[in-house]
Design an enzyme around this catalytic site. Structure first.
Site, PDB file in Angstrom:
ATOM      1  N   GLU A   1      13.691 -17.497  33.074  1.00  6.13           N
ATOM      2  CA  GLU A   1      13.691 -17.404  34.542  1.00  6.13           C
ATOM      3  C   GLU A   1      12.914 -16.165  35.003  1.00  6.13           C
ATOM      4  O   GLU A   1      13.106 -15.076  34.477  1.00  6.13           O
ATOM      5  CB  GLU A   1      15.131 -17.325  35.039  1.00  6.13           C
ATOM      6  CG  GLU A   1      15.281 -17.177  36.542  1.00  6.13           C
ATOM      7  CD  GLU A   1      16.718 -16.900  36.954  1.00  6.13           C
ATOM      8  OE1 GLU A   1      17.011 -17.002  38.156  1.00  6.13           O
ATOM      9  OE2 GLU A   1      17.546 -16.581  36.070  1.00  6.13           O
TER      10      GLU A   1
ATOM     11  N   LYS B   1      14.783 -24.300  42.137  1.00  6.83           N
ATOM     12  CA  LYS B   1      16.228 -24.180  41.962  1.00  6.83           C
ATOM     13  C   LYS B   1      16.966 -24.702  43.184  1.00  6.83           C
ATOM     14  O   LYS B   1      16.678 -24.311  44.311  1.00  6.83           O
ATOM     15  CB  LYS B   1      16.590 -22.716  41.699  1.00  6.83           C
ATOM     16  CG  LYS B   1      18.056 -22.484  41.374  1.00  6.83           C
ATOM     17  CD  LYS B   1      18.303 -21.016  41.087  1.00  6.83           C
ATOM     18  CE  LYS B   1      19.749 -20.751  40.730  1.00  6.83           C
ATOM     19  NZ  LYS B   1      20.016 -19.311  40.516  1.00  6.83           N
TER      20      LYS B   1
ATOM     21  N   CYS C   1      19.067 -20.660  35.758  1.00 13.06           N
ATOM     22  CA  CYS C   1      20.174 -19.709  35.825  1.00 13.06           C
ATOM     23  C   CYS C   1      21.510 -20.435  35.762  1.00 13.06           C
ATOM     24  O   CYS C   1      21.728 -21.285  34.913  1.00 13.06           O
ATOM     25  CB  CYS C   1      20.036 -18.848  37.073  1.00 13.06           C
ATOM     26  SG  CYS C   1      21.180 -17.438  37.133  1.00 13.06           S
TER      27      CYS C   1
END
Length: 524
Positions: free
Chosen positions: A285, A348, A398
Site C-alpha cells: 500500500e 479502496k 489495508c
C-alpha cells in the site's frame, strides 16, 4: 431441562443457601474474562483460553441484577478492548499529533463503545436465567448476533471477532467456507456455556452437544485439508513475488526521501526477478509515495522500472479524482504491464474512520483540527477484479482484508487470487500487525482462493486456500519472497450465501427476545 440457576432470594434446590460473592470478587471475575479473551489473540495467541474465557463472567450472572450484569459485562469488554487495541493510542499520538492524554481518551472512547457488546451479552444472559433452554442453547447465537451487528454498525469494526482466536487450529477453521468466522465464534461461546453448566450444575448435555459439533467441524476440516487444492504446479501455474521495503512511516512522505524509497523498491524488485521467474511483482500500500500521472518524474521512473523488470507490477499508490469539480484523494492500486502501462486500477472502498476520512463531519467538525493527519479521501465505488492473463486479481487495501464481504465481492466477480496491499508501519512493533495478518488468513479459507499479503514493514505472507502459510517475511524486515500459488477451489457456500449463519443466529436471538418480551407482558 431443569432450572439451571435458582431464583434470586430463594435457596437453591440442590443444596444449602450460600452467601452472595463479594462485589470485588464479581469485578475480578469480569476482569479475568477480559484478560483471558485478550490473551487468546496475537501476540500471545493462547487460543485455548478462549474456550473458558467467558466462564468467570457467566459465573457472576446469577448473583446480580440485569443492570449489574450489564455493568460487569461492560467492565469485561473494557478490559478486553483496552488490552487488545492499546496500540491505537500509539498511532493517534505519534501520527495524529495528539497529546498523550487526548490519545488515551480516544482509545477509551473506542473501548467504551466496543464494551457495550459484552455488556449486552451479559444482560441477555441475566434476562434468560429463568429459561434454562435459552441459557444453554441461546447464548452462542446471541453472541454471534452481537458480533455481526458490530461488524456492520457505524461502518463496522470486526477486528476482534472471537472466532479469530482459533486461527492456529487449522482443521477447525476450515468450516469458515460455510459459516465464516461466526461459526467458530458460536462454537467457542457454546463451549463456555457448557463448561459452566457442566461444572456447576452437573448437566453434561450442552457439553456433549459441543463435543459433537466440534467433532463434526474437525472432521470436515480434516477432509477439506486432505482433499483441498494447496498443491502448486498446475497447468495454470502462477508465481508471485512480494517486495517488503520496510520504509519508516515518519519519512515515507518526506520529499527528500522519495527518490530513496523508489531506489529501495526498484533494487529489491530487480534482485527478486533475477532469482525467480515471476508472473507478478507486488508492492505494498502506497509503496510509491507520489501521485501517478501528476508527478512526471517519479511516474516516468516507475515505468522505467516496469520495463526493466519485464514483469507485471501491482503497486499501491495515492491517486486523485475530481468529485463535483473538487480534487479528492484516493488510496489506489495500479496494475501495470510491460509495454502496456496501466491495465487495471482499484480504489479502496472501505476507508479508515478518522484516518482517511472524518465521519459525521458536520457534527465532528473539531476532529480535523485535533487530528492533523486525518485525510479527506474519496472511497472507490465498486470492486475491480483485475484480469492478468488467465488469472484475476481481487485487490483489498489495508484493513479491507478484515471485511469478508469485500473479499466476497471480488471472488463473485471472478477473482482467482486475493491480494492485500497494506502498510502496517503505523502500528510499530505492537500486536496489531500480527492480529491483522491472522484475520486476513481467513479470507483464503472462506473463499478457497490463495491469498497474497504484501505489507510495507510486514508481516508479508502468502496463504494457500486452506489458510496454510506458504511463505512469509517477519515484521520490520527489508526483503522479498516468492511463491507459486495453488489453483483456487470451487466457489464455496460462503461465497454464494455470505453471512447466512450469522443471519440465522440474529433471527434466532431476535425471535427469542420478542417472544420473551411478549411472555413477560402477559405474565401478571
Amino acid at each position: 431441562m431443569r432450572r439451571l440457576f435458582p431464583r434470586r432470594n430463594h435457596p437453591p434446590s440442590h443444596g444449602p443457601r450460600t452467601a452472595s460473592p463479594h462485589p470485588g470478587a464479581l469485578a475480578l471475575a469480569a476482569i479475568s474474562t477480559g484478560l483471558f479473551l485478550s490473551a487468546s489473540f496475537p501476540k500471545l495467541s493462547w487460543y485455548p483460553l478462549a474456550w473458558i474465557a467467558w466462564v468467570p463472567l457467566l459465573w457472576t450472572i446469577p448473583h446480580v441484577s440485569p443492570g449489574g450484569a450489564f455493568r460487569l459485562g461492560f467492565l469485561a469488554g473494557l478490559v478486553h478492548a483496552g488490552t487488545t487495541l492499546y496500540w491505537i493510542a500509539y498511532v493517534v499520538q505519534r501520527y495524529g499529533g495528539l497529546p498523550l492524554p487526548v490519545a488515551l481518551s480516544v482509545l477509551l472512547l473506542l473501548c467504551a463503545y466496543l464494551a457495550l457488546y459484552p455488556a449486552a451479552f451479559a444482560w441477555i444472559a441475566r434476562r434468560w436465567l429463568s429459561r434454562p433452554a435459552w441459557w444453554a442453547w441461546g447464548l452462542a447465537p446471541a453472541w454471534v448476533a452481537l458480533e455481526w451487528v458490530r461488524a456492520h454498525l457505524f461502518t463496522g469494526f470486526p477486528w476482534t471477532q472471537l472466532g479469530y482466536t482459533q486461527t492456529p487450529l487449522l482443521p477447525l477453521i476450515q468450516v469458515a467456507d460455510v459459516t465464516g468466522v461466526y461459526g467458530v465464534s458460536w462454537l467457542v461461546v457454546q463451549a463456555n456455556a457448557a463448561v459452566l453448566i457442566g461444572w456447576r450444575f452437573k448437566n453434561i448435555r450442552p457439553a456433549l452437544a459441543v463435543f459433537l459439533c466440534a467433532g463434526v467441524a474437525l472432521a470436515y476440516g480434516s477432509w477439506r485439508l486432505q482433499t483441498g487444492n494447496d498443491a502448486a504446479g498446475t497447468a495454470e501455474e502462477f508465481r508471485v513475488g512480494l517486495v517488503q521495503g520496510n520504509i519508516d512511516q515518519s519519512v515515507k512522505w518526506d520529499p527528500a526521501y522519495q527518490a530513496k524509497t523508489l531506489d529501495t523498491y526498484e533494487e529489491l524488485s530487480r534482485q527478486l526477478v533475477r532469482r525467480n521467474r515471476l508472473d507478478l511483482v507486488v508492492w505494498p500500500e502506497t509503496a510509491a509515495p507520489f501521485f501517478y500521472d501528476m508527478e512526471a518524474g517519479p511516474t516516468a521512473r516507475l515505468h522505467e522500472t516496469l520495463e526493466a523488470l519485464k514483469t507485471p507490477l501491482l503497486v499501491g499508490i495515492p491517486g486523485v479524482v475530481r468529485v463535483e469539480g473538487a480534487p479528492k484523494l484516493q488510496n489506489q492500486a495500479l496494475l501495470l504491464e510491460p509495454s502496456r502501462g496501466v491495465t487495471g486500477r482499484y480504489s479502496k472502498r472501505h476507508l479508515v474512520p478518522f484516518g482517511e476520512y472524518v465521519p459525521l463531519k458536520k457534527v465532528l467538525f473539531f476532529v480535523e483540527k485535533l487530528v492533523a493527519a486525518a485525510g479527506d479521501f474519496q472511497p472507490g465505488k465498486e470492486p475491480a477484479a483485475l484480469p492478468l492473463g488467465r488469472h484475476v486479481l481481487g485487490v483489498l487495501i489495508c484493513y479491507e482484508a478484515i471485511f469478508p464481504e469485500l473479499a466476497r465481492d471480488e471472488v463473485r466477480r471472478g477473482a482467482t487470487v486475493l491480494v492485500n496491499l497494506t502498510n502496517d508501519a503505523w502500528f510499530g512493533d505492537s500486536s496489531a500487525p500480527y492480529q491483522h495478518k491472522e484475520m486476513a488468513r481467513w479470507r483464503a479459507v472462506e473463499f478457497r482462493v490463495p491469498f497474497v499479503r504484501c505489507a510495507n514493514t510486514g508481516i508479508s505472507a502468502v496463504f494457500a486456500p486452506s489458510g496454510k502459510t506458504l511463505a512469509d517475511l517477519p515484521l520490520n524486515t527489508r526483503g522479498t519472497l516468492s511463491a507459486t500459488l495453488p489453483s483456487p477451489g470451487p466457489i464455496t457456500f460462503y461465497a454464494r450465501f455470505g453471512d447466512l449463519f450469522a443471519w440465522l443466529c440474529t433471527l434466532t436471538t431476535a425471535t427469542l427476545g420478542v417472544y420473551g418480551a411478549l411472555r413477560n407482558r402477559r405474565t401478571p
